[in-house]
Design a protein around this motif. Structure first.
Motif, PDB file in Angstrom:
ATOM      1  N   THR A 215      45.368  40.863  59.708  1.00 23.97           N
ATOM      2  CA  THR A 215      46.951  40.564  59.902  1.00 23.97           C
ATOM      3  C   THR A 215      47.420  39.185  59.475  1.00 23.97           C
ATOM      4  OG1 THR A 215      46.960  42.357  61.401  1.00 23.97           O
ATOM      5  CG2 THR A 215      48.766  40.876  61.453  1.00 23.97           C
ATOM      6  N   TYR A 216      46.418  38.012  60.093  1.00 21.93           N
ATOM      7  CA  TYR A 216      46.783  36.949  60.153  1.00 21.93           C
ATOM      8  C   TYR A 216      47.160  36.357  58.279  1.00 21.93           C
ATOM      9  CZ  TYR A 216      46.459  31.684  60.002  1.00 21.93           C
ATOM     10  OH  TYR A 216      46.563  30.466  59.784  1.00 21.93           O
ATOM     11  N   HIS A 217      45.974  36.780  57.557  1.00 21.65           N
ATOM     12  CA  HIS A 217      46.270  36.399  56.152  1.00 21.65           C
ATOM     13  C   HIS A 217      47.276  37.152  55.725  1.00 21.65           C
ATOM     14  CE1 HIS A 217      45.435  36.928  51.886  1.00 21.65           C
ATOM     15  NE2 HIS A 217      45.013  35.747  51.802  1.00 21.65           N
ATOM     16  N   LEU A 218      47.744  38.356  56.032  1.00 25.68           N
ATOM     17  CA  LEU A 218      48.935  38.975  55.553  1.00 25.68           C
ATOM     18  C   LEU A 218      50.227  38.586  55.929  1.00 25.68           C
ATOM     19  CD1 LEU A 218      47.967  42.705  55.944  1.00 25.68           C
ATOM     20  CD2 LEU A 218      48.310  41.560  53.814  1.00 25.68           C
ATOM     21  N   LEU A 219      50.460  38.069  57.120  1.00 26.65           N
ATOM     22  CA  LEU A 219      51.355  37.390  57.715  1.00 26.65           C
ATOM     23  C   LEU A 219      51.648  35.891  56.986  1.00 26.65           C
ATOM     24  CD1 LEU A 219      53.568  36.906  59.981  1.00 26.65           C
ATOM     25  CD2 LEU A 219      51.953  35.851  61.384  1.00 26.65           C
ATOM     26  N   ILE A 220      50.761  35.208  56.735  1.00 28.48           N
ATOM     27  CA  ILE A 220      50.601  33.944  55.996  1.00 28.48           C
ATOM     28  C   ILE A 220      51.442  34.135  54.665  1.00 28.48           C
ATOM     29  CG2 ILE A 220      49.410  32.136  54.824  1.00 28.48           C
ATOM     30  CD1 ILE A 220      49.667  31.568  57.613  1.00 28.48           C
ATOM     31  N   SER A 221      50.610  35.169  53.725  1.00 33.14           N
ATOM     32  CA  SER A 221      51.021  35.462  52.259  1.00 33.14           C
ATOM     33  C   SER A 221      52.369  35.920  52.436  1.00 33.14           C
ATOM     34  CB  SER A 221      49.880  36.508  51.735  1.00 33.14           C
ATOM     35  OG  SER A 221      50.083  37.453  52.416  1.00 33.14           O
ATOM     36  N   SER A 222      52.743  36.816  53.325  1.00 35.05           N
ATOM     37  CA  SER A 222      54.027  37.519  53.285  1.00 35.05           C
ATOM     38  C   SER A 222      55.127  36.527  53.490  1.00 35.05           C
ATOM     39  CB  SER A 222      54.233  38.624  54.414  1.00 35.05           C
ATOM     40  OG  SER A 222      53.216  39.727  54.023  1.00 35.05           O
ATOM     41  N   THR A 223      55.057  35.623  54.679  1.00 39.03           N
ATOM     42  CA  THR A 223      56.113  34.668  54.801  1.00 39.03           C
ATOM     43  C   THR A 223      56.252  33.727  53.766  1.00 39.03           C
ATOM     44  OG1 THR A 223      54.634  33.472  56.187  1.00 39.03           O
ATOM     45  CG2 THR A 223      55.764  35.050  57.413  1.00 39.03           C
ATOM     46  N   GLY A 224      55.117  33.212  53.169  1.00 38.97           N
ATOM     47  CA  GLY A 224      55.116  32.132  52.074  1.00 38.97           C
ATOM     48  C   GLY A 224      55.847  32.872  50.850  1.00 38.97           C
ATOM     49  N   ILE A 225      55.663  34.175  50.492  1.00 36.09           N
ATOM     50  CA  ILE A 225      56.253  34.620  49.545  1.00 36.09           C
ATOM     51  C   ILE A 225      57.776  34.750  49.711  1.00 36.09           C
ATOM     52  CG2 ILE A 225      56.638  36.908  48.222  1.00 36.09           C
ATOM     53  CD1 ILE A 225      53.765  37.316  48.506  1.00 36.09           C
ATOM     54  N   PHE A 226      58.337  35.099  50.817  1.00 37.01           N
ATOM     55  CA  PHE A 226      59.610  35.083  51.137  1.00 37.01           C
ATOM     56  C   PHE A 226      60.290  33.756  51.255  1.00 37.01           C
ATOM     57  CE2 PHE A 226      58.770  39.490  52.358  1.00 37.01           C
ATOM     58  CZ  PHE A 226      60.164  39.966  52.158  1.00 37.01           C
ATOM     59  N   ILE A 227      59.740  32.761  51.707  1.00 39.34           N
ATOM     60  CA  ILE A 227      60.271  31.373  51.655  1.00 39.34           C
ATOM     61  C   ILE A 227      60.528  31.129  50.454  1.00 39.34           C
ATOM     62  CG2 ILE A 227      59.643  29.091  51.913  1.00 39.34           C
ATOM     63  CD1 ILE A 227      58.157  29.830  54.612  1.00 39.34           C
ATOM     64  N   GLY A 228      59.624  31.175  49.248  1.00 37.81           N
ATOM     65  CA  GLY A 228      59.794  31.086  47.943  1.00 37.81           C
ATOM     66  C   GLY A 228      60.863  31.651  47.288  1.00 37.81           C
ATOM     67  N   ILE A 229      60.914  32.958  47.642  1.00 36.92           N
ATOM     68  CA  ILE A 229      62.167  33.786  47.417  1.00 36.92           C
ATOM     69  C   ILE A 229      63.356  33.205  47.788  1.00 36.92           C
ATOM     70  CG2 ILE A 229      63.266  36.228  47.010  1.00 36.92           C
ATOM     71  CD1 ILE A 229      60.441  37.362  47.353  1.00 36.92           C
ATOM     72  N   THR A 230      63.654  32.758  49.088  1.00 39.55           N
ATOM     73  CA  THR A 230      64.708  32.257  49.594  1.00 39.55           C
ATOM     74  C   THR A 230      65.135  30.975  48.909  1.00 39.55           C
ATOM     75  OG1 THR A 230      64.084  32.920  51.646  1.00 39.55           O
ATOM     76  CG2 THR A 230      65.706  31.402  51.864  1.00 39.55           C
ATOM     77  N   ILE A 231      64.229  30.086  48.792  1.00 37.51           N
ATOM     78  CA  ILE A 231      64.568  28.797  47.952  1.00 37.51           C
ATOM     79  C   ILE A 231      64.989  29.057  46.573  1.00 37.51           C
ATOM     80  CG2 ILE A 231      63.481  27.012  46.863  1.00 37.51           C
ATOM     81  CD1 ILE A 231      61.275  26.987  49.082  1.00 37.51           C
ATOM     82  N   TRP A 232      64.657  30.012  45.841  1.00 36.26           N
ATOM     83  CA  TRP A 232      65.145  30.284  44.543  1.00 36.26           C
ATOM     84  C   TRP A 232      66.464  31.101  44.868  1.00 36.26           C
ATOM     85  CZ3 TRP A 232      64.304  28.997  39.773  1.00 36.26           C
ATOM     86  CH2 TRP A 232      64.959  29.672  38.703  1.00 36.26           C
ATOM     87  N   ASP A 233      66.654  31.925  45.495  1.00 37.91           N
ATOM     88  CA  ASP A 233      67.839  32.686  45.869  1.00 37.91           C
ATOM     89  C   ASP A 233      69.034  31.528  46.275  1.00 37.91           C
ATOM     90  OD1 ASP A 233      67.005  35.026  45.091  1.00 37.91           O
ATOM     91  OD2 ASP A 233      66.816  35.728  47.292  1.00 37.91           O
ATOM     92  N   LEU A 234      68.537  30.526  47.268  1.00 40.26           N
ATOM     93  CA  LEU A 234      69.769  29.504  47.514  1.00 40.26           C
ATOM     94  C   LEU A 234      69.923  28.812  46.353  1.00 40.26           C
ATOM     95  CD1 LEU A 234      68.369  28.691  51.107  1.00 40.26           C
ATOM     96  CD2 LEU A 234      70.517  29.570  50.465  1.00 40.26           C
TER      97      LEU A 234
END
Length: 207
Positions: free
Chosen positions: A142-161
């Motif tokens: 779960t720890y690895h999935l949490l890190i990977s998922s939040t990282g991906i969403f931060i990247g998507i958020t930066i691009w959307d902004l």
């Protein structure tokens, strides 16, 4: 931290290619402003989160079936074609004297991004490959999935902004003829993706 930043870069790279969501963000940003463009991105991110959750619980094999693929191609054809035609039809409407469109409900922009992302077969199959591979190589649970998922969403958020800021920043320089051209081009791009999806659906039906 280096692994975390690599997933942020992955999120950025996933969002950067020109596609239906980016086209819709540019159109909404120029026509209605920053928040509308950003809400298109938020809607798409919610859809991406749902897809990732479905893949996590193991529904990927169902989505990958021929029947579901055909359904998704057809659904994507309908949603993108309808949105593209609507963009072209409304290219001459909602114009103020200054050339800037009057406001549109943020909820409509959210729904636009959500349904584009959730109905895009390429997006669904893409997440099957990307997130499926992340699940396969998860050694820390779960720890690895949490890190990977939040990282991906931060990247998507930066691009959307970034996209929302660029589109809304260009808004002040847009005059009615340019605004119409942007709306028409956005509609044409969406219809082109829709027709491609329709073609793939026909290939699946005839195969």
């Amino acid at each position: 931290m280096s692994i975390y930043f690599s997933y942020i870069l992955l999120g950025l790279s996933l969002s950067a290619p020109i596609g239906p969501i980016n086209a819709a963000q540019v159109d909404k940003g120029i026509r209605y402003g920053f928040l509308n463009a950003w809400f298109v991105g938020i809607g798409a991110m919610v859809a991406d989160g749902i897809l990732m959750l479905l893949i996590y619980v193991g529904i990927g094999h169902i989505v990958d079936s021929p029947f579901m693929k055909t359904f998704l191609w057809l659904f994507g054809f309908f949603v993108l074609s309808y949105t593209g035609v609507e963009s072209i039809v409304k290219s001459n409407s909602n114009q103020s004297d200054s050339g800037v469109s009057r406001n549109e409900a943020k909820s409509k922009s959210f729904r636009t991004g959500f349904f584009m992302a959730i109905s895009n077969p390429l997006n669904i199959l893409f997440w099957l490959g990307i997130y499926g591979s992340i699940l396969a190589q998860s050694t820390n649970g779960t720890y690895h999935l949490l890190i990977s998922s939040t990282g991906i969403f931060i990247g998507i958020t930066i691009w959307d902004l970034t996209m929302a800021s660029v589109a809304s920043g260009a808004r002040r320089f847009v005059r009615p003829p340019v605004l119409r051209i942007v709306s028409i081009l956005s509609g044409v791009i969406l219809i082109a993706f829709g027709l491609y999806f329709g073609k793939q659906a026909m290939i699946m039906l005839l195969s």
